[in-house]
Scaffold this motif. Structure first.
Motif, PDB file in Angstrom:
ATOM      1  N   HIS A  90       0.822  -1.212   0.000  1.00 16.85           N
ATOM      2  CA  HIS A  90       0.000   0.000   0.000  1.00 16.85           C
ATOM      3  C   HIS A  90       0.859   1.267   0.000  1.00 16.85           C
ATOM      4  O   HIS A  90       2.042   1.235   0.355  1.00 16.85           O
ATOM      5  CB  HIS A  90      -0.905   0.026   1.240  1.00 16.85           C
ATOM      6  CG  HIS A  90      -1.774  -1.173   1.378  1.00 16.85           C
ATOM      7  ND1 HIS A  90      -2.701  -1.542   0.433  1.00 16.85           N
ATOM      8  CD2 HIS A  90      -1.867  -2.111   2.371  1.00 16.85           C
ATOM      9  CE1 HIS A  90      -3.330  -2.636   0.820  1.00 16.85           C
ATOM     10  NE2 HIS A  90      -2.840  -3.003   1.988  1.00 16.85           N
ATOM     11  N   PRO A  91       0.260   2.400  -0.355  1.00 20.57           N
ATOM     12  CA  PRO A  91       0.928   3.679  -0.095  1.00 20.57           C
ATOM     13  C   PRO A  91       1.194   3.807   1.405  1.00 20.57           C
ATOM     14  O   PRO A  91       0.374   3.375   2.227  1.00 20.57           O
ATOM     15  CB  PRO A  91      -0.102   4.713  -0.570  1.00 20.57           C
ATOM     16  CG  PRO A  91      -0.965   3.980  -1.543  1.00 20.57           C
ATOM     17  CD  PRO A  91      -1.043   2.571  -1.045  1.00 20.57           C
ATOM     18  N   VAL A  92       2.334   4.410   1.756  1.00 20.27           N
ATOM     19  CA  VAL A  92       2.717   4.455   3.163  1.00 20.27           C
ATOM     20  C   VAL A  92       3.086   5.872   3.577  1.00 20.27           C
ATOM     21  O   VAL A  92       3.590   6.669   2.785  1.00 20.27           O
ATOM     22  CB  VAL A  92       3.898   3.512   3.462  1.00 20.27           C
ATOM     23  CG1 VAL A  92       3.532   2.060   3.152  1.00 20.27           C
ATOM     24  CG2 VAL A  92       5.160   3.919   2.712  1.00 20.27           C
ATOM     25  N   LEU A  93       2.826   6.152   4.847  1.00 17.64           N
ATOM     26  CA  LEU A  93       3.322   7.343   5.524  1.00 17.64           C
ATOM     27  C   LEU A  93       4.048   6.861   6.765  1.00 17.64           C
ATOM     28  O   LEU A  93       3.449   6.195   7.622  1.00 17.64           O
ATOM     29  CB  LEU A  93       2.179   8.282   5.912  1.00 17.64           C
ATOM     30  CG  LEU A  93       2.595   9.463   6.779  1.00 17.64           C
ATOM     31  CD1 LEU A  93       3.435  10.443   5.976  1.00 17.64           C
ATOM     32  CD2 LEU A  93       1.378  10.173   7.356  1.00 17.64           C
ATOM     33  N   GLY A 119       3.397   5.809  -3.746  1.00 16.68           N
ATOM     34  CA  GLY A 119       2.463   6.713  -4.417  1.00 16.68           C
ATOM     35  C   GLY A 119       1.894   7.797  -3.527  1.00 16.68           C
ATOM     36  O   GLY A 119       1.298   8.758  -4.015  1.00 16.68           O
ATOM     37  N   ALA A 120       2.060   7.680  -2.197  1.00 16.17           N
ATOM     38  CA  ALA A 120       1.635   8.757  -1.297  1.00 16.17           C
ATOM     39  C   ALA A 120       2.608   9.932  -1.428  1.00 16.17           C
ATOM     40  O   ALA A 120       3.818   9.730  -1.579  1.00 16.17           O
ATOM     41  CB  ALA A 120       1.598   8.262   0.145  1.00 16.17           C
ATOM     42  N   ARG A 121       2.083  11.149  -1.353  1.00 18.28           N
ATOM     43  CA  ARG A 121       2.923  12.334  -1.507  1.00 18.28           C
ATOM     44  C   ARG A 121       2.537  13.389  -0.478  1.00 18.28           C
ATOM     45  O   ARG A 121       1.374  13.495  -0.084  1.00 18.28           O
ATOM     46  CB  ARG A 121       2.813  12.916  -2.918  1.00 18.28           C
ATOM     47  CG  ARG A 121       3.374  11.987  -3.994  1.00 18.28           C
ATOM     48  CD  ARG A 121       3.414  12.658  -5.350  1.00 18.28           C
ATOM     49  NE  ARG A 121       4.026  11.799  -6.347  1.00 18.28           N
ATOM     50  CZ  ARG A 121       5.333  11.726  -6.566  1.00 18.28           C
ATOM     51  NH1 ARG A 121       6.154  12.478  -5.847  1.00 18.28           N
ATOM     52  NH2 ARG A 121       5.816  10.923  -7.494  1.00 18.28           N
ATOM     53  N   VAL A 122       3.528  14.177  -0.072  1.00 20.47           N
ATOM     54  CA  VAL A 122       3.322  15.257   0.883  1.00 20.47           C
ATOM     55  C   VAL A 122       3.141  16.563   0.131  1.00 20.47           C
ATOM     56  O   VAL A 122       3.939  16.904  -0.747  1.00 20.47           O
ATOM     57  CB  VAL A 122       4.508  15.354   1.864  1.00 20.47           C
ATOM     58  CG1 VAL A 122       4.391  16.605   2.723  1.00 20.47           C
ATOM     59  CG2 VAL A 122       4.569  14.119   2.742  1.00 20.47           C
ATOM     60  N   GLY A 123       2.080  17.305   0.482  1.00 19.48           N
ATOM     61  CA  GLY A 123       1.839  18.595  -0.143  1.00 19.48           C
ATOM     62  C   GLY A 123       2.457  19.739   0.627  1.00 19.48           C
ATOM     63  O   GLY A 123       3.075  20.641   0.059  1.00 19.48           O
ATOM     64  N   SER A 124       2.303  19.726   1.947  1.00 14.62           N
ATOM     65  CA  SER A 124       2.892  20.756   2.802  1.00 14.62           C
ATOM     66  C   SER A 124       3.415  20.092   4.064  1.00 14.62           C
ATOM     67  O   SER A 124       2.924  19.033   4.479  1.00 14.62           O
ATOM     68  CB  SER A 124       1.859  21.828   3.157  1.00 14.62           C
ATOM     69  OG  SER A 124       0.775  21.259   3.903  1.00 14.62           O
ATOM     70  N   TYR A 125       4.399  20.727   4.686  1.00 16.85           N
ATOM     71  CA  TYR A 125       5.042  20.135   5.852  1.00 16.85           C
ATOM     72  C   TYR A 125       5.658  21.244   6.685  1.00 16.85           C
ATOM     73  O   TYR A 125       6.383  22.097   6.153  1.00 16.85           O
ATOM     74  CB  TYR A 125       6.116  19.149   5.381  1.00 16.85           C
ATOM     75  CG  TYR A 125       6.871  18.416   6.470  1.00 16.85           C
ATOM     76  CD1 TYR A 125       6.226  17.849   7.547  1.00 16.85           C
ATOM     77  CD2 TYR A 125       8.248  18.256   6.384  1.00 16.85           C
ATOM     78  CE1 TYR A 125       6.925  17.146   8.518  1.00 16.85           C
ATOM     79  CE2 TYR A 125       8.967  17.548   7.341  1.00 16.85           C
ATOM     80  CZ  TYR A 125       8.294  17.002   8.411  1.00 16.85           C
ATOM     81  OH  TYR A 125       8.988  16.311   9.371  1.00 16.85           O
ATOM     82  N   ARG A 126       5.353  21.235   7.967  1.00 17.52           N
ATOM     83  CA  ARG A 126       5.957  22.235   8.841  1.00 17.52           C
ATOM     84  C   ARG A 126       6.005  21.704  10.271  1.00 17.52           C
ATOM     85  O   ARG A 126       5.332  20.723  10.622  1.00 17.52           O
ATOM     86  CB  ARG A 126       5.159  23.536   8.807  1.00 17.52           C
ATOM     87  CG  ARG A 126       3.783  23.461   9.468  1.00 17.52           C
ATOM     88  CD  ARG A 126       3.217  24.835   9.725  1.00 17.52           C
ATOM     89  NE  ARG A 126       1.948  24.797  10.443  1.00 17.52           N
ATOM     90  CZ  ARG A 126       1.465  25.817  11.162  1.00 17.52           C
ATOM     91  NH1 ARG A 126       2.142  26.940  11.243  1.00 17.52           N
ATOM     92  NH2 ARG A 126       0.309  25.699  11.778  1.00 17.52           N
ATOM     93  N   PHE A 127       6.807  22.378  11.100  1.00 16.58           N
ATOM     94  CA  PHE A 127       6.888  22.070  12.518  1.00 16.58           C
ATOM     95  C   PHE A 127       6.170  23.165  13.292  1.00 16.58           C
ATOM     96  O   PHE A 127       6.387  24.354  13.056  1.00 16.58           O
ATOM     97  CB  PHE A 127       8.347  21.963  12.963  1.00 16.58           C
ATOM     98  CG  PHE A 127       9.072  20.795  12.374  1.00 16.58           C
ATOM     99  CD1 PHE A 127       8.964  19.539  12.916  1.00 16.58           C
ATOM    100  CD2 PHE A 127       9.865  20.961  11.241  1.00 16.58           C
ATOM    101  CE1 PHE A 127       9.617  18.449  12.364  1.00 16.58           C
ATOM    102  CE2 PHE A 127      10.531  19.888  10.676  1.00 16.58           C
ATOM    103  CZ  PHE A 127      10.405  18.630  11.241  1.00 16.58           C
ATOM    104  N   THR A 165      -2.850  10.361  -1.658  1.00 16.28           N
ATOM    105  CA  THR A 165      -2.530   9.025  -2.160  1.00 16.28           C
ATOM    106  C   THR A 165      -3.169   8.870  -3.535  1.00 16.28           C
ATOM    107  O   THR A 165      -4.050   9.661  -3.919  1.00 16.28           O
ATOM    108  CB  THR A 165      -3.058   7.930  -1.219  1.00 16.28           C
ATOM    109  OG1 THR A 165      -4.495   7.921  -1.260  1.00 16.28           O
ATOM    110  CG2 THR A 165      -2.604   8.163   0.217  1.00 16.28           C
ATOM    111  N   PRO A 166      -2.770   7.891  -4.320  1.00 16.33           N
ATOM    112  CA  PRO A 166      -3.315   7.743  -5.683  1.00 16.33           C
ATOM    113  C   PRO A 166      -4.833   7.667  -5.733  1.00 16.33           C
ATOM    114  O   PRO A 166      -5.447   8.060  -6.733  1.00 16.33           O
ATOM    115  CB  PRO A 166      -2.673   6.447  -6.177  1.00 16.33           C
ATOM    116  CG  PRO A 166      -1.393   6.340  -5.425  1.00 16.33           C
ATOM    117  CD  PRO A 166      -1.697   6.913  -4.069  1.00 16.33           C
ATOM    118  N   CYS A 167      -5.482   7.135  -4.680  1.00 20.08           N
ATOM    119  CA  CYS A 167      -6.935   6.954  -4.716  1.00 20.08           C
ATOM    120  C   CYS A 167      -7.678   7.948  -3.851  1.00 20.08           C
ATOM    121  O   CYS A 167      -8.892   7.805  -3.658  1.00 20.08           O
ATOM    122  CB  CYS A 167      -7.276   5.540  -4.258  1.00 20.08           C
ATOM    123  SG  CYS A 167      -6.631   4.223  -5.301  1.00 20.08           S
ATOM    124  N   SER A 168      -6.979   8.953  -3.312  1.00 21.20           N
ATOM    125  CA  SER A 168      -7.634   9.779  -2.297  1.00 21.20           C
ATOM    126  C   SER A 168      -8.026  11.160  -2.760  1.00 21.20           C
ATOM    127  O   SER A 168      -8.792  11.840  -2.082  1.00 21.20           O
ATOM    128  CB  SER A 168      -6.698   9.924  -1.098  1.00 21.20           C
ATOM    129  OG  SER A 168      -5.549  10.707  -1.437  1.00 21.20           O
TER     130      SER A 168
END
Length: 326
Positions: free
Chosen positions: A235-238, A293-301, A319-322
């Motif tokens: 599966h796509p993973v985080l 296939g999972a991807r991050v759009g934004s990321y911050r602390f 994710t590809p299906c989300s």
């Protein structure tokens, strides 16, 4: 003198690159702030340019380039980028789950993060004399987050607005996988907590080295279990949490090359997540990775408002299906 300093640094760096992540005793050395791997050779370059020590300048430049992947500097923060919408996720080491604090303030902070998925570490109390106490706060969790699905194990909590695709899966002794039904597919979230490298004690005592070697073995086992589970997951993973591993520590290289570090979506030039209660934060030991296939759009602390010694990781994930479901 400048050349001698550059030579000594180059020798240290060579040892660091060879032993880091391969010899347990080097864990203590690799606790240096990662930015030192950039600051020291840059200072040597300045000194060499002032004194005309071109041999030293060459050594310093080589040292800077060779160690660049381990210095924690995020040049990708300089690139303009859009932040597409996605699943809103937070990952946070809670530092003993509000032990001794105000539960109302703690849960109010969590609710205020307004995430679709919460990946929380250190669902435990204790550490008096090294002892850890399991806790049971599920009733309060369910009351505070109605409509969320709950996965608890290995002193980790994953809360999700998306239903679980199956029972949570303990990974090693300290991490937890929760498979979520997101859109028409499944997203596997890995709630990671790698053991810390050492206990603060007299470094001249044999007990210090015995403890560090034991902890290194525990870290090896956790990374091995995590990598094995990832390699068998279709599966796509985080993969996110407290790795107790900075950019200067070679252990992070054990993760599969197919994973992508979320730091590329961060706008901070020198991202750091610890120590949250200090004004000077030099270490990023909390990480987020995506794969399959999972991807991050934004990321911050985000500041933890004094509730933990770790900052909160906030990110959006697709994710590809989300895309049509989030």
């Amino acid at each position: 003198m400048v050349f001698l300093c550059a030579l000594l640094w180059a020798v240290f760096l060579a040892l660091h690159l060879v032993l880091n992540g391969r010899w347990w005793a080097w864990l203590a050395v690799s606790l240096l702030p990662p930015v030192a791997l950039a600051a020291v050779p840059l200072a040597l370059l300045v000194a060499a340019s002032v004194t005309g020590a071109w041999g030293a300048a060459a050594l310093a430049a080589c040292s800077l380039l060779v160690a660049w992947p381990q210095n924690g500097v995020n040049l990708r923060a300089l690139r303009p980028r859009s932040a597409p919408a996605g699943l809103r996720l937070v990952s946070w080491n809670t530092q003993h789950w509000n032990q001794g604090g105000d539960p109302g303030r703690f849960y109010g902070f969590l609710r205020g993060l307004d995430a679709d998925v919460y990946v929380l570490q250190e669902y435990l109390n204790g550490f008096e004399g090294g002892e850890v106490w399991d806790i049971d706060d599920e009733e309060r969790l369910r009351a505070a987050f109605p409509g969320h699905h709950l996965a608890v194990d290995n002193n980790a909590v994953t809360l999700s607005r998306f239903p679980l695709a199956g029972p949570p899966v303990p990974v090693g002794a300290c991490s937890l996988r929760a498979d979520l039904r997101v859109g028409a597919g499944t997203l596997s979230t890995y709630n990671v907590h790698i053991p810390v490298q050492l206990t603060v004690m007299n470094p001249l005592r044999p007990a210090f080295f015995r403890d560090m070697r034991r902890r290194a073995a525990a870290r090896d086992a956790e990374y091995a279990a995590l990598v094995a589970d990832l390699r068998g997951n279709p599966h796509p993973v985080l993969v996110t949490g407290d790795f107790n591993t900075s950019a200067a520590i070679g252990d992070i290289r054990r993760l599969p090359r197919s994973l992508r570090d979320a730091i590329g979506a961060c706008r901070s030039f020198l991202p750091a997540s610890w120590h949250a209660r200090s004004r000077l934060r030099l270490w990023r030991i909390d990480w987020a990775f995506t794969g399959g296939g999972a991807r991050v759009g934004s990321y911050r602390f985000r500041d933890a408002e004094g509730l933990s010694d770790h900052l909160v990781q906030e990110l959006t994930v697709t994710t590809p299906c989300s895309e049509s479901e989030i």
